[in-house]
Design a protein around this motif. Structure first.
Motif, PDB file in Angstrom:
ATOM      1  N   CYS A  84     -54.171   8.923 -45.361  1.00  0.00           N
ATOM      2  CA  CYS A  84     -54.296  10.156 -46.140  1.00  0.00           C
ATOM      3  C   CYS A  84     -55.588  10.856 -45.743  1.00  0.00           C
ATOM      4  N   ASP A  85     -55.455  12.060 -45.202  1.00  0.00           N
ATOM      5  CA  ASP A  85     -56.602  12.727 -44.583  1.00  0.00           C
ATOM      6  C   ASP A  85     -56.835  14.087 -45.220  1.00  0.00           C
ATOM      7  N   THR A  86     -58.066  14.332 -45.661  1.00  0.00           N
ATOM      8  CA  THR A  86     -58.404  15.638 -46.226  1.00  0.00           C
ATOM      9  C   THR A  86     -58.580  16.689 -45.141  1.00  0.00           C
ATOM     10  N   ASN A  87     -58.729  16.258 -43.883  1.00  0.00           N
ATOM     11  CA  ASN A  87     -58.778  17.189 -42.758  1.00  0.00           C
ATOM     12  C   ASN A  87     -57.345  17.562 -42.403  1.00  0.00           C
ATOM     13  N   THR A  88     -56.945  18.787 -42.665  1.00  0.00           N
ATOM     14  CA  THR A  88     -55.554  19.204 -42.493  1.00  0.00           C
ATOM     15  C   THR A  88     -55.276  19.837 -41.137  1.00  0.00           C
ATOM     16  N   ASP A  89     -56.176  19.650 -40.172  1.00  0.00           N
ATOM     17  CA  ASP A  89     -55.999  20.212 -38.836  1.00  0.00           C
ATOM     18  C   ASP A  89     -55.016  19.339 -38.046  1.00  0.00           C
ATOM     19  N   PHE A  90     -53.787  19.813 -37.871  1.00  0.00           N
ATOM     20  CA  PHE A  90     -52.770  19.028 -37.178  1.00  0.00           C
ATOM     21  C   PHE A  90     -53.073  18.872 -35.690  1.00  0.00           C
ATOM     22  N   ALA A  91     -54.019  19.656 -35.178  1.00  0.00           N
ATOM     23  CA  ALA A  91     -54.392  19.519 -33.765  1.00  0.00           C
ATOM     24  C   ALA A  91     -55.144  18.214 -33.513  1.00  0.00           C
ATOM     25  N   ILE A  92     -55.691  17.629 -34.567  1.00  0.00           N
ATOM     26  CA  ILE A  92     -56.399  16.351 -34.455  1.00  0.00           C
ATOM     27  C   ILE A  92     -55.412  15.234 -34.760  1.00  0.00           C
ATOM     28  N   SER A  93     -55.037  14.483 -33.750  1.00  0.00           N
ATOM     29  CA  SER A  93     -54.007  13.458 -33.909  1.00  0.00           C
ATOM     30  C   SER A  93     -54.509  12.271 -34.726  1.00  0.00           C
ATOM     31  N   HIS A  94     -53.613  11.693 -35.501  1.00  0.00           N
ATOM     32  CA  HIS A  94     -53.908  10.458 -36.236  1.00  0.00           C
ATOM     33  C   HIS A  94     -53.622   9.213 -35.409  1.00  0.00           C
ATOM     34  N   GLU A  95     -53.056   9.377 -34.205  1.00  0.00           N
ATOM     35  CA  GLU A  95     -52.745   8.216 -33.363  1.00  0.00           C
ATOM     36  C   GLU A  95     -53.975   7.336 -33.103  1.00  0.00           C
ATOM     37  N   PRO A  96     -55.153   7.912 -32.770  1.00  0.00           N
ATOM     38  CA  PRO A  96     -56.328   7.051 -32.562  1.00  0.00           C
ATOM     39  C   PRO A  96     -56.725   6.250 -33.804  1.00  0.00           C
ATOM     40  N   ILE A  97     -56.471   6.792 -35.002  1.00  0.00           N
ATOM     41  CA  ILE A  97     -56.731   6.020 -36.216  1.00  0.00           C
ATOM     42  C   ILE A  97     -55.818   4.797 -36.239  1.00  0.00           C
ATOM     43  N   GLY A  98     -54.539   5.017 -35.878  1.00  0.00           N
ATOM     44  CA  GLY A  98     -53.608   3.893 -35.797  1.00  0.00           C
ATOM     45  C   GLY A  98     -54.060   2.859 -34.783  1.00  0.00           C
ATOM     46  N   TRP A  99     -54.533   3.328 -33.627  1.00  0.00           N
ATOM     47  CA  TRP A  99     -55.066   2.394 -32.622  1.00  0.00           C
ATOM     48  C   TRP A  99     -56.198   1.557 -33.221  1.00  0.00           C
ATOM     49  N   HIS A 100     -57.106   2.247 -33.916  1.00  0.00           N
ATOM     50  CA  HIS A 100     -58.285   1.555 -34.455  1.00  0.00           C
ATOM     51  C   HIS A 100     -57.882   0.510 -35.485  1.00  0.00           C
ATOM     52  N   LEU A 101     -56.915   0.830 -36.329  1.00  0.00           N
ATOM     53  CA  LEU A 101     -56.441  -0.146 -37.311  1.00  0.00           C
ATOM     54  C   LEU A 101     -55.801  -1.345 -36.613  1.00  0.00           C
ATOM     55  N   ALA A 102     -55.051  -1.075 -35.539  1.00  0.00           N
ATOM     56  CA  ALA A 102     -54.421  -2.168 -34.798  1.00  0.00           C
ATOM     57  C   ALA A 102     -55.461  -3.036 -34.098  1.00  0.00           C
ATOM     58  N   VAL A 103     -56.459  -2.389 -33.481  1.00  0.00           N
ATOM     59  CA  VAL A 103     -57.478  -3.112 -32.714  1.00  0.00           C
ATOM     60  C   VAL A 103     -58.382  -3.932 -33.627  1.00  0.00           C
ATOM     61  N   THR A 104     -58.816  -3.341 -34.735  1.00  0.00           N
ATOM     62  CA  THR A 104     -59.826  -3.989 -35.582  1.00  0.00           C
ATOM     63  C   THR A 104     -59.229  -4.862 -36.676  1.00  0.00           C
ATOM     64  N   ARG A 105     -57.907  -4.785 -36.884  1.00  0.00           N
ATOM     65  CA  ARG A 105     -57.288  -5.561 -37.957  1.00  0.00           C
ATOM     66  C   ARG A 105     -56.060  -6.332 -37.464  1.00  0.00           C
ATOM     67  N   SER A 106     -55.044  -5.629 -37.025  1.00  0.00           N
ATOM     68  CA  SER A 106     -53.784  -6.305 -36.665  1.00  0.00           C
ATOM     69  C   SER A 106     -53.961  -7.301 -35.530  1.00  0.00           C
ATOM     70  N   ALA A 107     -54.762  -6.942 -34.522  1.00  0.00           N
ATOM     71  CA  ALA A 107     -54.883  -7.779 -33.323  1.00  0.00           C
ATOM     72  C   ALA A 107     -55.873  -8.921 -33.477  1.00  0.00           C
ATOM     73  N   VAL A 108     -56.737  -8.852 -34.486  1.00  0.00           N
ATOM     74  CA  VAL A 108     -57.837  -9.819 -34.605  1.00  0.00           C
ATOM     75  C   VAL A 108     -57.357 -11.279 -34.620  1.00  0.00           C
ATOM     76  N   PRO A 109     -56.323 -11.647 -35.399  1.00  0.00           N
ATOM     77  CA  PRO A 109     -55.891 -13.057 -35.400  1.00  0.00           C
ATOM     78  C   PRO A 109     -55.394 -13.541 -34.041  1.00  0.00           C
ATOM     79  N   PHE A 110     -54.963 -12.613 -33.181  1.00  0.00           N
ATOM     80  CA  PHE A 110     -54.426 -12.996 -31.873  1.00  0.00           C
ATOM     81  C   PHE A 110     -55.520 -13.163 -30.818  1.00  0.00           C
ATOM     82  N   LEU A 111     -56.728 -12.718 -31.127  1.00  0.00           N
ATOM     83  CA  LEU A 111     -57.806 -12.719 -30.134  1.00  0.00           C
ATOM     84  C   LEU A 111     -58.674 -13.970 -30.184  1.00  0.00           C
ATOM     85  N   GLN A 112     -58.383 -14.868 -31.115  1.00  0.00           N
ATOM     86  CA  GLN A 112     -59.200 -16.070 -31.243  1.00  0.00           C
ATOM     87  C   GLN A 112     -59.066 -16.944 -30.005  1.00  0.00           C
ATOM     88  N   GLY A 113     -60.157 -17.572 -29.626  1.00  0.00           N
ATOM     89  CA  GLY A 113     -60.134 -18.468 -28.470  1.00  0.00           C
ATOM     90  C   GLY A 113     -60.065 -17.744 -27.147  1.00  0.00           C
TER      91      GLY A 113
END
Length: 275
Positions: free
Chosen positions: A143-172
């Motif tokens: 949910c974003d208060t910045n309503t500029d559709f020219a700014i993609s939310h895809e990088p936010i999704g990447w960041h959530l995947a990199v910093t949260r979803s992928a973390v358990p798989f990166l051990q070792g």
């Protein structure tokens, strides 16, 4: 099926049947007057003048009056194609995931709303068999208060995947190949660390981005990113119906710039990702 949907289906079927070119691409770091093609004793082809971070294996097809369509792109070590696309991924990564972020065209209550969905495999790539299915990993409501559709939310999704979803798989010291259908032109720079993928964040050495088109079914990457696209779309439908609140996890949201990200409860539906 409406006439518009039928026309789109016929177009997709026609494009799916077009001949594919499976080739390796690379660019030089600057202007050069020649290229040196070298083959070692193991038959590996290299071109020293090329930027190593720019080398990609791509599947493409020609389109009339348009640039070629890229169906799949993944980092490659050299110009030798002695393995399948799947074989290269198995050699390069330990785990495989995909992330896609879809955005509502409307602005409910003046807020720009997107959903990021991550799919992947629980087992390491090298141990996957035909009975292994891709699974839903996580989804987030953005949910974003910045309503500029020219700014993609895809990088936010990447960041959530990199910093949260992928973390358990990166051990070792494990590595993850993360599939996306966004910003093909920037992926080589993000993977090399020359550019941040989100804000000031650069990708960790243990994660590389791969590109796959979600409207094609050529290989495992296309199937996996399509699962993410469909999963995100289903959640966005609940946002339209205003039933999303019952699916949100309790707890504080994740604040990323002007956006607040809420984890969504989703019942996983296993899907097979053919190779």
């Amino acid at each position: 099926m409406s006439g518009k949907q039928s026309k789109r289906k016929r177009k997709n079927q026609a494009e799916q049947s077009k001949p594919r070119l499976d080739a390796v691409y690379g660019t030089t770091s600057g202007d050069v007057s020649f290229l040196t093609i070298t083959m070692d004793e193991n038959g590996r082809l290299t071109i020293p003048e090329l930027d190593p971070g720019s080398i990609q294996r791509r599947i493409t097809y020609e389109r009339q009056g348009k640039r070629e369509k890229v169906v799949y792109a993944a980092p490659a070590e050299d110009f030798t194609q002695d393995k399948s696309q799947w074989g290269e991924v198995v050699q390069r990564f330990d785990y495989l995931m995909a992330v896609d972020t879809n955005t509502l065209k409307e602005l409910p209550s003046g807020i720009r709303v997107s959903v990021c969905t991550v799919f992947g495999f629980s087992n390491p790539i090298a141990r996957l068999g035909r009975d292994d299915h891709s699974k839903h990993v996580e989804s987030y409501l953005i949910c974003d208060t910045n309503t500029d559709f020219a700014i993609s939310h895809e990088p936010i999704g990447w960041h959530l995947a990199v910093t949260r979803s992928a973390v358990p798989f990166l051990q070792g010291g494990k590595s993850v190949g993360l599939i996306t259908d966004h910003d093909l032109g920037g992926i080589a720079d993000y993977n090399s660390g020359r550019l941040p993928y989100f804000g000031e964040f650069v990708l960790p050495d243990s994660i590389d981005l791969l590109y796959a088109s979600s409207d094609k079914t050529d290989n495992f990457a296309n199937i996996l990113i399509r699962e993410c696209d469909r999963g995100a779309t289903k959640i966005l439908e609940k946002v339209k119906d205003r039933t999303i609140r019952s699916f949100l996890h309790a707890g504080d949201p994740i604040e990323l710039g002007s956006a607040l990200c809420f984890r969504v409860r989703v019942e996983p539906t296993p899907k097979e990702a053919p190779r």
